[in-house]
Design a protein around this motif. Structure first.
Motif, PDB file in Angstrom:
ATOM      1  N   TYR A   1       0.872  -1.183  -0.191  1.00 35.17           N
ATOM      2  CA  TYR A   1       0.119   0.056  -0.042  1.00 35.17           C
ATOM      3  C   TYR A   1       0.774   1.201   0.063  1.00 35.17           C
ATOM      4  O   TYR A   1       0.389   2.258   0.026  1.00 35.17           O
ATOM      5  CB  TYR A   1      -1.066   0.167   1.124  1.00 35.17           C
ATOM      6  CG  TYR A   1      -0.609  -0.004   2.472  1.00 35.17           C
ATOM      7  CD1 TYR A   1       0.627   0.117   3.080  1.00 35.17           C
ATOM      8  CD2 TYR A   1      -1.594  -0.182   3.574  1.00 35.17           C
ATOM      9  CE1 TYR A   1       1.109   0.153   4.306  1.00 35.17           C
ATOM     10  CE2 TYR A   1      -1.205  -0.320   4.899  1.00 35.17           C
ATOM     11  CZ  TYR A   1       0.035  -0.084   5.285  1.00 35.17           C
ATOM     12  OH  TYR A   1       0.344  -0.096   6.556  1.00 35.17           O
TER      13      TYR A   1
ATOM     14  N   GLN B   1      -4.331  -4.152  13.110  1.00 31.63           N
ATOM     15  CA  GLN B   1      -3.655  -3.127  13.734  1.00 31.63           C
ATOM     16  C   GLN B   1      -4.544  -2.139  14.772  1.00 31.63           C
ATOM     17  O   GLN B   1      -5.755  -1.960  14.716  1.00 31.63           O
ATOM     18  CB  GLN B   1      -3.045  -2.144  12.597  1.00 31.63           C
ATOM     19  CG  GLN B   1      -1.914  -3.147  12.019  1.00 31.63           C
ATOM     20  CD  GLN B   1      -1.068  -2.210  11.308  1.00 31.63           C
ATOM     21  OE1 GLN B   1      -1.022  -1.173  11.307  1.00 31.63           O
ATOM     22  NE2 GLN B   1      -0.076  -3.134  10.415  1.00 31.63           N
TER      23      GLN B   1
ATOM     24  N   ARG C   1      -0.222  10.799  10.251  1.00 28.69           N
ATOM     25  CA  ARG C   1       0.728   9.823   9.449  1.00 28.69           C
ATOM     26  C   ARG C   1      -0.246   8.547   9.410  1.00 28.69           C
ATOM     27  O   ARG C   1      -0.378   7.816  10.419  1.00 28.69           O
ATOM     28  CB  ARG C   1       1.948   9.531  10.013  1.00 28.69           C
ATOM     29  CG  ARG C   1       2.969   8.462   9.264  1.00 28.69           C
ATOM     30  CD  ARG C   1       2.583   7.096   9.729  1.00 28.69           C
ATOM     31  NE  ARG C   1       3.391   6.235   8.741  1.00 28.69           N
ATOM     32  CZ  ARG C   1       3.297   4.822   8.865  1.00 28.69           C
ATOM     33  NH1 ARG C   1       2.355   4.102   9.619  1.00 28.69           N
ATOM     34  NH2 ARG C   1       4.032   4.242   8.045  1.00 28.69           N
TER      35      ARG C   1
ATOM     36  N   GLU D   1      -0.574   6.324  13.172  1.00 29.10           N
ATOM     37  CA  GLU D   1      -0.592   4.777  13.503  1.00 29.10           C
ATOM     38  C   GLU D   1       0.483   4.109  12.994  1.00 29.10           C
ATOM     39  O   GLU D   1       1.078   4.657  12.056  1.00 29.10           O
ATOM     40  CB  GLU D   1      -1.882   4.305  12.888  1.00 29.10           C
ATOM     41  CG  GLU D   1      -1.822   4.272  11.250  1.00 29.10           C
ATOM     42  CD  GLU D   1      -1.181   3.211  10.821  1.00 29.10           C
ATOM     43  OE1 GLU D   1      -1.463   1.939  11.179  1.00 29.10           O
ATOM     44  OE2 GLU D   1      -0.330   3.172  10.240  1.00 29.10           O
ATOM     45  N   TRP D   2       0.905   3.062  13.616  1.00 25.20           N
ATOM     46  CA  TRP D   2       1.964   2.249  13.327  1.00 25.20           C
ATOM     47  C   TRP D   2       1.470   0.730  13.177  1.00 25.20           C
ATOM     48  O   TRP D   2       1.175   0.414  12.149  1.00 25.20           O
ATOM     49  CB  TRP D   2       3.415   2.497  14.261  1.00 25.20           C
ATOM     50  CG  TRP D   2       4.576   1.634  13.977  1.00 25.20           C
ATOM     51  CD1 TRP D   2       5.038   0.750  14.747  1.00 25.20           C
ATOM     52  CD2 TRP D   2       5.140   1.393  12.564  1.00 25.20           C
ATOM     53  NE1 TRP D   2       6.225   0.040  13.959  1.00 25.20           N
ATOM     54  CE2 TRP D   2       6.183   0.418  12.927  1.00 25.20           C
ATOM     55  CE3 TRP D   2       4.717   1.716  11.380  1.00 25.20           C
ATOM     56  CZ2 TRP D   2       6.855   0.083  11.585  1.00 25.20           C
ATOM     57  CZ3 TRP D   2       5.365   1.200  10.342  1.00 25.20           C
ATOM     58  CH2 TRP D   2       6.504   0.206  10.545  1.00 25.20           C
ATOM     59  N   VAL D   3       1.597  -0.108  14.317  1.00 23.34           N
ATOM     60  CA  VAL D   3       1.325  -1.513  14.000  1.00 23.34           C
ATOM     61  C   VAL D   3       0.304  -1.834  15.034  1.00 23.34           C
ATOM     62  O   VAL D   3      -0.957  -1.746  15.131  1.00 23.34           O
ATOM     63  CB  VAL D   3       2.561  -2.319  13.803  1.00 23.34           C
ATOM     64  CG1 VAL D   3       1.938  -3.719  14.046  1.00 23.34           C
ATOM     65  CG2 VAL D   3       3.420  -2.055  12.936  1.00 23.34           C
TER      66      VAL D   3
ATOM     67  N   GLU E   1      -6.682  -1.505   9.346  1.00 23.73           N
ATOM     68  CA  GLU E   1      -5.919  -2.368   8.881  1.00 23.73           C
ATOM     69  C   GLU E   1      -6.144  -3.360   9.745  1.00 23.73           C
ATOM     70  O   GLU E   1      -5.290  -3.818  10.473  1.00 23.73           O
ATOM     71  CB  GLU E   1      -4.135  -1.607   9.031  1.00 23.73           C
ATOM     72  CG  GLU E   1      -3.948  -0.393   8.396  1.00 23.73           C
ATOM     73  CD  GLU E   1      -2.395  -0.515   8.195  1.00 23.73           C
ATOM     74  OE1 GLU E   1      -1.599  -1.275   8.284  1.00 23.73           O
ATOM     75  OE2 GLU E   1      -2.076   0.726   8.143  1.00 23.73           O
TER      76      GLU E   1
HETATM   77 CA    CA Z   1      -0.227   0.726  10.076  1.00 29.66          CA
END
Ligand code: CA
Length: 354
Positions: free
Chosen positions: A95, A152, A173, A210-212, A235
């Motif tokens: 993505y 996530q 982000r 957001e990250w994981v 996600e």
């Molecule tokens: Ca993510």
């Protein structure tokens, strides 16, 4: 005449065996570029484990050297580098390429889309792999599932998000289709390389990210700056991707091709299990070691608005891009069938066992 034929057949056989033996021992050294920095476990350790399996299964003859983003300095350049043949392989997320080719976007995860078991079933048995190869073919590469993070978390926010107005003008982000959805709702969306996330949040370049999930997020320290931790919508099954240059793959002996396929698939499943494990352990620690983290869920109004924006954008992009439409139709149809089973198996079991 007959004996001549026999001798000729024997010679051909001997040559074939010799060539085959030569192919099996062929020394091959490949380079792989990761989007990630050196220490982003379990993404990076999964790639290392894949390369180790390849080396061992080929008796040390097929070596894959790994370059992290610290070395090649181009986390979002890996698609182009594999396309150009500078690297034979990459490990990244599909993505990230939405700006280059929208058809590549749906192979990581989609907002309100399939969960990891549903999506793996789609990839391997429901036509997903075929669609992914079709999308990557114009870039002269193959793509293979590269490890799943599972569902996530929705991200870290400095302030509580109570209404849709709170999302407007917020600098966040968030990559992939979810970024398009939030942009539609007025959020100022950006993508930042994984290695620069903490600094961007700390310096106020962004208000949220957001990250994981807890396993990877807590280690990066986002909670020190932005304590509101929202549950996910965007996600549900983030699959990373291995990208492989088609020409380089074609030049591999047949047994090395199979070794590579098996190693990528094994390492990918293993990353899914590892990340699940680490998230479970980290979540447990949130209650005891990080009591200042405030776990929240977006209100129904906000989720409904996200769903409406998601549907609107899916329709718009499907009208414009035929292959995007083909992939999204395939995902939607598969999700509809698989979700009934998920409900009757996992969901019905879990609702009585929490
Ligand atoms: Ca993510």
């Amino acid at each position: 005449m007959k004996s001549w034929k026999k001798i000729l057949m024997m010679l051909l056989l001997i040559t074939a065996v010799a060539l085959n033996a030569h192919a099996a021992d062929k020394k091959v050294v490949w380079k792989l570029a990761m989007t990630w920095g050196q220490t982003l476990h379990p993404f990076t350790t999964s790639v290392e484990s894949m390369a180790q399996m390849v080396e061992k299964m080929s008796d040390g003859n097929f070596i894959i050297r790994i370059d992290s983003a610290n070395r090649h300095k181009s986390p979002f350049g890996v698609l182009d580098m594999v396309k150009a043949g500078q690297y034979e392989m990459a490990h990244t997320a599909s993505y990230y390429w939405k700006g280059k080719d929208i058809n590549l976007l749906p192979f990581t995860t989609m907002p309100f889309g399939m969960t990891a078991p549903e999506q793996y079933a789609w990839f391997y048995y429901g036509g997903g792999m075929e669609l992914m190869q079709k999308a990557y073919a114009p870039h002269n590469m193959y793509s293979f599932p590269g490890g799943n993070t599972g569902n996530q978390m929705g991200g870290w926010f400095r302030k509580e998000i109570n209404t849709l107005d709170d999302l407007k003008g917020l600098k966040m982000r968030i990559p992939g289709f979810a970024g398009e959805v939030l942009a539609e709702l007025g959020t100022v969306v950006t993508n930042i390389a994984p290695g620069e996330l903490y600094t961007a949040l700390e310096r106020g370049t962004i208000d949220a990210l957001e990250w994981v999930g807890p396993g990877m997020d807590i280690k990066l320290g986002f909670h020190k700056v932005a304590p509101y931790y929202y549950t996910g919508w965007h996600e549900p099954a983030t699959e990373l991707q291995y990208l492989v240059n088609q020409k380089a793959f074609a030049e591999l002996p047949e047994n090395y091709k199979e070794i590579l396929r098996v190693a990528m698939r094994t390492a990918s499943y293993d990353m899914y299990a590892q990340n699940y494990h680490e998230s479970a352990i980290a979540w447990d620690a949130i209650a005891t070691e990080y009591p200042h983290i405030k776990v929240k869920t977006f209100s129904k109004d906000i989720i409904d608005a996200m769903k409406a924006a998601n549907q609107k954008l899916l329709k718009q992009m499907s009208d414009e891009y035929p292959l995007f439409k083909e992939t999204m139709d395939s995902q939607a149809e598969y999700q509809k069938k698989a979700r009934v089973w998920t409900q009757i198996s996992d969901f019905d079991y879990l609702k009585d066992n929490l």
